[in-house]
Scaffold this motif. Structure first.
Motif, PDB file in Angstrom:
ATOM      1  N   GLY A  10      40.646  20.301  25.661  1.00 34.15           N
ATOM      2  CA  GLY A  10      39.878  19.355  24.853  1.00 34.15           C
ATOM      3  C   GLY A  10      38.401  19.344  25.179  1.00 34.15           C
TER       4      GLY A  10
ATOM      5  N   ASP B  51      42.167  11.688  22.391  1.00 37.85           N
ATOM      6  CA  ASP B  51      42.622  10.592  21.554  1.00 37.85           C
ATOM      7  C   ASP B  51      42.643   9.307  22.376  1.00 37.85           C
ATOM      8  OD1 ASP B  51      44.901  10.640  23.129  1.00 37.85           O
ATOM      9  OD2 ASP B  51      46.180  11.535  21.597  1.00 37.85           O
TER      10      ASP B  51
ATOM     11  N   THR C 104      31.959  14.809  15.652  1.00 41.32           N
ATOM     12  CA  THR C 104      33.258  15.389  15.985  1.00 41.32           C
ATOM     13  C   THR C 104      34.318  14.878  15.025  1.00 41.32           C
ATOM     14  OG1 THR C 104      34.895  15.744  17.738  1.00 41.32           O
ATOM     15  CG2 THR C 104      33.849  13.584  17.655  1.00 41.32           C
ATOM     16  N   ASN C 105      35.284  15.753  14.754  1.00 44.52           N
ATOM     17  CA  ASN C 105      36.296  15.426  13.758  1.00 44.52           C
ATOM     18  C   ASN C 105      37.605  16.100  14.141  1.00 44.52           C
ATOM     19  OD1 ASN C 105      37.085  14.394  11.013  1.00 44.52           O
ATOM     20  ND2 ASN C 105      37.432  16.573  10.695  1.00 44.52           N
ATOM     21  N   PHE C 106      38.711  15.383  13.867  1.00 40.38           N
ATOM     22  CA  PHE C 106      40.045  15.941  14.083  1.00 40.38           C
ATOM     23  C   PHE C 106      40.958  15.373  13.016  1.00 40.38           C
ATOM     24  CE2 PHE C 106      44.254  16.414  15.959  1.00 40.38           C
ATOM     25  CZ  PHE C 106      44.184  17.696  16.490  1.00 40.38           C
ATOM     26  N   THR C 107      41.734  16.245  12.358  1.00 38.45           N
ATOM     27  CA  THR C 107      42.572  15.825  11.238  1.00 38.45           C
ATOM     28  C   THR C 107      43.491  14.679  11.631  1.00 38.45           C
ATOM     29  OG1 THR C 107      42.559  18.076  10.372  1.00 38.45           O
ATOM     30  CG2 THR C 107      44.261  16.593   9.546  1.00 38.45           C
TER      31      THR C 107
ATOM     32  N   HIS D 111      49.017  16.259  19.025  1.00 41.57           N
ATOM     33  CA  HIS D 111      48.260  17.120  18.117  1.00 41.57           C
ATOM     34  C   HIS D 111      48.419  18.606  18.433  1.00 41.57           C
ATOM     35  CE1 HIS D 111      46.561  13.252  17.172  1.00 41.57           C
ATOM     36  NE2 HIS D 111      46.088  13.144  18.398  1.00 41.57           N
TER      37      HIS D 111
ATOM     38  N   ILE E   7      34.629  24.464  18.533  1.00 45.77           N
ATOM     39  CA  ILE E   7      35.874  23.705  18.568  1.00 45.77           C
ATOM     40  C   ILE E   7      36.301  23.553  20.019  1.00 45.77           C
ATOM     41  CG2 ILE E   7      36.650  24.392  16.274  1.00 45.77           C
ATOM     42  CD1 ILE E   7      38.528  26.399  17.603  1.00 45.77           C
ATOM     43  N   THR E   8      37.053  22.517  20.306  1.00 45.72           N
ATOM     44  CA  THR E   8      37.489  22.255  21.670  1.00 45.72           C
ATOM     45  C   THR E   8      38.581  23.239  22.090  1.00 45.72           C
ATOM     46  OG1 THR E   8      39.037  20.597  20.843  1.00 45.72           O
ATOM     47  CG2 THR E   8      36.889  19.824  21.601  1.00 45.72           C
TER      48      THR E   8
ATOM     49  N   LEU F 163      42.265  16.746  22.729  1.00 47.84           N
ATOM     50  CA  LEU F 163      42.467  17.209  21.360  1.00 47.84           C
ATOM     51  C   LEU F 163      42.055  18.669  21.273  1.00 47.84           C
ATOM     52  CD1 LEU F 163      41.118  14.120  19.375  1.00 47.84           C
ATOM     53  CD2 LEU F 163      43.489  14.725  19.860  1.00 47.84           C
TER      54      LEU F 163
ATOM     55  N   ALA G 218      39.546  20.376  18.023  1.00 47.40           N
ATOM     56  CA  ALA G 218      38.683  19.394  17.355  1.00 47.40           C
ATOM     57  C   ALA G 218      37.334  20.048  17.040  1.00 47.40           C
ATOM     58  CB  ALA G 218      38.492  18.165  18.229  1.00 47.40           C
ATOM     59  N   THR G 219      36.757  19.689  15.909  1.00 55.45           N
ATOM     60  CA  THR G 219      35.462  20.245  15.512  1.00 55.45           C
ATOM     61  C   THR G 219      34.335  19.423  16.131  1.00 55.45           C
ATOM     62  OG1 THR G 219      36.378  21.021  13.421  1.00 55.45           O
ATOM     63  CG2 THR G 219      33.991  20.777  13.556  1.00 55.45           C
TER      64      THR G 219
END
Length: 777
Positions: free
Chosen positions: A54, A29, A70-73, A687, A49-50, A35, A38-39
């Motif tokens: 991370g 982050d 990459t994506n994280f809610t 997170h 995923i990480t 993170l 994370a995807t």
């Protein structure tokens, strides 16, 4: 020969070793925290995923140009492009920034197309997947998940959703656009018809709307099911949990198991899930067993869900969805009657009379075909769907019949729907003006009846055919958004000849009502409904809108028919309700603060309010109605880790009892809830750990004088507090704890208070826990 083979093998292994490239890196982050979970997706199909640091690693076998996503809610997704030309290792790091959570970024689909809030001149609420998961930790049903939405009345803590109105009027409940409500004979069990584990999001459109047809006087609630994962070929999520009462834990402990698989195989996407939930005995804050009548305790629930989509071409896609939900109560307790206003009705150990109650089954299936640019720039969408539903109610001695030898009886409602929606969307542009026209046809066939388990007919099988063409125009000019639409309802309902059920007082042999032969016939409803709205988006600090919208509904025809006193259907007063919703509101963002608000007035020349007669039967009042109120909500980041939010909802409603233009009589609590305030604090630590503390305050509402009747009981205020927490043990393992009614508040739900009947004077649950372990692979 062997030497040649060895040399060849070594050469090939050397070649493959050289051609393999390891893509690695970190995802953090903006504060530099790694993170976890994370995807990271490598176009088109590889993903991972990480881990706990991370970091991620993906192997690439061929040279070429790739996009890494990459994506994280809760954070903004990020894409990067990398070229692989024989390297053994490439490092690509990501830093994800905090999502600004701007209101205009929220996308809704329940208007039959993908739109942001900046394109919608009306009030809309959206619950995301993360919100659903958090709220589910402290809920007893999907009805509870909706409670924090401004304008939504609190749930009943029962199988029945009676009283859980939206802006003081009935709402149309949908699953992926498939109607769950049964307006021909509303049984009040349309809200709790799906398990939260099957949901991707929930969209709530507030105020009268006709976009999905009959029954949306207060708006619509659309449960949108999960979609296939686009990041992996195979993904598995397993959740195991237990729940129970913190006061008198004996016999209260239950369990839940949910399994979900999802993935993407080239052009084929799939998701499937199943859940099993066994619920223990429900107890109040004093450890007393709650009455099992219409209860959610001691139930067994099953859910099966599946969705498959296939990309035929770049412009064509087909999707098949199926969802099954069943909730069956097998209680060892029977009600011990209390005294309304003095002592609660509780559950005592005794064998129940009759068969198990609950939603026996709810089958939903839908086939969707999409063709973008089917001609010109026009997009086409076809939905073909079905729903089969059956629910059984509690045993009652009001169905006593000495001539037939029945001491009482149980009613059941069955409903079968078959429908299709043809939808076209055509864009247009004239200079600085652009927009699109949405148009199509809805077709629905609905068969609904209410019988007794013993075979007696209470409501005849009504067969409805609904044919409704519609059109919706959206125009954008500068910072203005204008929407206007029209819908033509053409409904035919066929009612067979039938005889109203004969009613007796227990122990007597002379009937008090019923036994009337009714000549059936056809009932036609034709109506044209309109909507128009204007939104202005120039300023970030305030984006105002104004709108007018109408809805069409049939005021529970089945309830009218079962108590009919005329000998022909044509003489029965069964006119439809046209509700008019006037609304002015705004969305706003000032720094880190999000604000929204709306004031509304909803009127109808005919009403659908229930009134209880001296015999205990219910009739529908057809008096003019006016419902009005306001909603305000706010949320803000107090720190990077801490978020605060609050909302207030106020609704009031009155009847014009003399049809004189003077709204002189307050509407009952079954329609109008007291003021509601919801506040929450949400904390997120890097997170890995998050916690949410929420408070719901329900105010007083005392509008009637004793003696009290149905809907007119005084409502006293109460406050409840819920806590939900999540901790990521590893990137793929999460431990969750939820506590409902954290302070063990001793109170009566709204429905127990306004119902004004001893049998329904039932307390709410005391403190409950819900622990779950979720593993993702």
């Amino acid at each position: 020969m062997n030497l040649k083979i060895l040399i060849t093998a070594l050469s090939l292994s050397s070649f493959f070793a050289y051609s393999q490239t390891n893509l690695k890196g970190t995802v953090k982050d903006e504060k530099g925290n790694p993170l976890i979970g994370a995807t990271v997706v490598l176009s088109p199909t590889k993903g991972t995923i990480t881990d706990g640091d991370g970091t991620y690693s993906i192997t690439v076998l061929e040279d070429g140009k790739y996009t890494i996503k990459t994506n994280f809610t809760g954070l903004k997704p990020q894409n990067k492009t990398v070229s692989v030309v024989g390297e053994k290792e490439i490092t690509v790091d990501f830093v994800l920034l905090g999502s600004n959570q701007e209101l205009n970024e929220v996308v809704i689909t329940s208007n039959r197309m993908r739109e942001t809030l900046d394109e919608v001149p009306s009030s809309v609420a959206v619950l995301s997947l993360k919100q659903i998961e958090n709220l589910s930790q402290t809920s007893n049903s999907v009805a509870d998940v909706l409670m924090e939405i401004p304008g939504m009345a609190l749930s009943s803590n029962q199988t029945s959703s009676t009283g859980q109105t939206l802006r003081g009027r009935n709402m149309l409940v949908l699953i992926d656009g498939i109607p769950q409500s049964t307006p021909l004979r509303s049984g009040g069990r349309d809200v709790n018809t799906i398990d939260p584990s099957s949901l991707e999001r929930v969209e709530v459109i507030k105020g009268a709307t006709a976009i999905y047809g009959n029954g949306a006087d207060g708006g619509i609630v659309n449960y949108i099911t999960k979609k296939p994962s686009s990041t992996k070929r195979f993904e598995s999520i397993t959740s195991v949990g237990t729940e129970g009462s913190l006061v008198g834990i004996e016999n209260s402990v239950g369990s839940k198991l949910t399994q979900t698989i999802s993935g993407k195989l080239d052009k084929l996407g799939y998701v499937a899930s199943g859940s099993f939930r066994q619920i223990g005995v429900y107890k109040d804050a004093n450890g007393e067993v709650i009455s099992p009548t219409y209860g959610l305790g001691e139930t067994t629930q099953y859910t099966l869900f599946g969705k498959v989509n296939y990309e035929i071409t770049e412009k064509q896609e087909i999707e098949l969805m199926y969802n099954y939900f069943s909730s069956n109560q097998n209680s060892k307790y029977t009600p011990q009657l209390g005294v309304y206003g003095e002592s609660p009705t509780i559950g005592v150990l005794e064998e129940q009379v009759g068969v198990d109650q609950g939603n026996k089954y709810n089958h939903n299936a839908q086939l969707t075909y999409k063709y973008d640019e089917i001609f010109g720039k026009t997009d086409f969408r076809l939905n073909v769907y079905m729903q089969d539903f059956k629910t059984i109610y509690d045993y009652s001695d009001t169905f006593y019949d000495p001539n037939l030898g029945f001491d009482g009886g149980q009613t059941l409602i069955t409903s079968s729907k078959r429908g299709a929606r043809l939808n076209f969307s055509t864009p247009y542009a004239f200079g600085k003006i652009d927009g699109n026209i949405l148009y199509g046809i809805d077709i629905l066939n609905d068969k609904t009846s209410q019988d007794l388990v013993d075979g007696r007919k209470w409501t005849p099988e009504m067969k409805m055919t609904n044919f409704a063409p519609y059109a919706q125009l959206k125009t954008a000019y500068s910072d203005f958004i204008l929407k206007a639409g029209i819908r033509f309802e053409n409904i035919n309902i066929d009612v067979p000849n039938y005889t109203t059920i004969t009613r007796y007082n227990v122990g007597q042999t002379s009937p008090i009502s019923g036994g009337i032969d009714i000549n059936g016939g056809a009932i036609d409803y034709n109506a044209t409904t309109f909507n128009a709205g204007l939104r202005y988006n120039k300023w970030q600090f305030i984006k105002p809108f104004i709108s007018f919208s109408q809805s069409f509904s049939i005021a529970d025809l089945g309830r009218t028919l079962r108590t009919a006193t005329e000998n022909t259907v044509s003489n029965i007063n069964s006119e439809s309700v046209i509700a008019n919703n006037y609304e002015v509101g705004f969305n706003s963002r000032i720094g880190q603060v999000n604000l929204s608000g709306a004031y509304f007035i909803s009127t109808s020349d005919l009403g659908s309010t229930y009134s209880e007669t001296e015999s205990g039967a219910f009739v529908i009042l057809r008096q003019p109605e006016k419902v009005y109120g306001y909603e305000l909500s706010m949320d803000t980041k107090l720190t990077r880790e801490l978020t605060f939010g609050t909302s207030i909802s106020y609704t009031e409603g009155k009847l014009d009892s003399k049809d004189s233009g003077d709204y002189d009589t307050y509407m009952g609590g079954d329609r109008i809830p007291p003021v509601k305030i919801v506040s929450f604090l949400s904390y997120d630590l890097d997170h890995k750990f998050n916690a949410r503390l929420s408070m719901i305050y329900s105010g007083d509402r005392d509008r009637f004088e004793a003696p009290y009747s149905y809907g007119r009981g005084p409502v006293n205020d109460f406050t409840t507090v819920n806590l939900s927490t999540n901790y990521h043990i590893t990137p793929s393992t999460k431990l969750s704890l939820g506590i409902r009614n954290l302070l063990n508040k001793d109170y009566y739900p709204l429905t127990s208070q306004w119902n004004a009947r001893s049998a329904n004077y039932v307390k709410a649950n005391g403190a409950q826990f819900n622990v779950a372990l979720t593993v993702s692979l």
